[in-house]
Design an enzyme around this catalytic site. Structure first.
Site, PDB file in Angstrom:
ATOM      1  N   CYS A  37     -76.758  48.667 -19.032  1.00 52.48           N
ATOM      2  CA  CYS A  37     -75.645  48.173 -19.844  1.00 52.48           C
ATOM      3  C   CYS A  37     -75.261  49.210 -20.897  1.00 52.48           C
ATOM      4  O   CYS A  37     -76.012  49.460 -21.846  1.00 52.48           O
ATOM      5  CB  CYS A  37     -76.040  46.853 -20.504  1.00 52.48           C
ATOM      6  SG  CYS A  37     -74.926  46.302 -21.806  1.00 52.48           S
ATOM      7  N   CYS A  40     -74.959  48.050 -24.567  1.00 53.42           N
ATOM      8  CA  CYS A  40     -76.272  47.733 -25.123  1.00 53.42           C
ATOM      9  C   CYS A  40     -76.900  48.946 -25.807  1.00 53.42           C
ATOM     10  O   CYS A  40     -77.705  48.796 -26.736  1.00 53.42           O
ATOM     11  CB  CYS A  40     -77.216  47.236 -24.027  1.00 53.42           C
ATOM     12  SG  CYS A  40     -76.711  45.690 -23.248  1.00 53.42           S
TER      13      CYS A  40
END
Length: 285
Positions: A37, A40
């Site tokens: 991700c 993230c």
């Protein structure tokens, strides 16, 4: 895995204890993320930074969704990153995506109590401005909270500069043999040794009067310098000793030795010690 005491990795096995039950004591921010991700990679470090900054105002509970897919499904996570705030065992708010730090702060302020000012940091600002007396209450508070060697020695140093030498000596006497090797502790121990050596000299006020009435009284100046060092006035003491050296006379060598003793107490890294060591070198050579 983070080294922060305010960040923990969550699994299905510890979810109830470390997320739900823990939220009864402090807010828990469940952070659902994954290695792949991209958002993230920026949000995760920001959350950990804020958790440290809030010093226990909330905890970040990280859930690796690649490893804990079932847990993420049970909570209803639909996209990454997702952050879910839990207080008193219940979810209160959430957000998705990489939220900027300033927006995160505003969001947290709605639910998390801002950290109290660190008394040690407040004290260090005052000490840097030369305001030792004003720093003392903050140092006492920090010492009471921490009870560690750093707060003990910073308090002892400020006490020395405020003329409260006996309390400073008592604090250092309570340190372990290993902590006594700290340069700050060694400097105070040297002052304690010097205090014993000068205990039979006239009081500080009397010596100041002698020097004021007779500036050419070199012995009085040297004795005053030694008294000043015990009271934490090293720089003023060095000025008196330098004056004796500049003027010469019978007590020049005594002033030289006393100056070396004061420089040793200040330590090699002290900026004033370096400056006066240079002046001493120029004067003697």
């Amino acid at each position: 895995m983070s080294d922060s005491p305010y960040v923990i990795d969550i699994t299905a096995d510890n979810f109830k204890e470390q997320a739900i039950d823990a939220s009864l004591q402090q807010p828990v921010l469940l952070y659902f993320w994954a290695q792949w991700c991209e958002p993230c990679k920026s949000l995760g470090p920001t959350l950990e930074k804020l958790a440290d900054e809030f010093r226990g105002g909330f905890r970040v509970a990280k859930v690796d969704c690649d490893q804990e897919q079932q847990l993420a499904m049970q909570v209803g996570v639909q996209s990454l990153p997702t952050a879910l705030l839990i207080k008193d065992g219940q979810p209160v708010d959430q957000f998705m995506g990489a939220v900027p730090e300033d927006e995160l702060r505003k969001w947290l302020d709605q639910y998390v109590e801002a950290p109290a000012a660190d008394p040690m940091e407040q004290a260090k600002e005052l000490l840097a401005a030369g305001r030792s007396a004003e720093a003392l209450p903050y140092l006492r508070q920090a010492h009471q909270q921490r009870q560690d060697v750093d707060s003990t020695l910073e308090l002892a140093k400020a006490l020395m500069h405020s003329g409260e030498t006996e309390e400073a000596f008592q604090l250092v006497d309570g340190l372990s043999p290993n902590d006594l090797q700290d340069a700050r502790a060694q400097a105070i121990l040297k002052r304690k040794e010097l205090a014993e050596q000068v205990k039979d000299l006239p009081p500080l006020e009397e010596l100041e009067k002698q020097v004021a009435e007779s500036p050419g009284n070199h012995l009085a100046k040297i004795n005053l310098a030694m008294r000043l060092v015990v009271a934490g006035g090293e720089v003023e003491a060095l000025e008196h000793l330098l004056e004796v050296l500049q003027q010469g006379g019978d007590h020049k060598e005594d002033a030289h030795q006393a100056m070396l003793k004061v420089l040793a107490i200040l330590g090699p890294e002290h900026p004033e010690a370096r400056r006066y060591r240079q002046r001493l070198f120029q004067l003697l050579h």
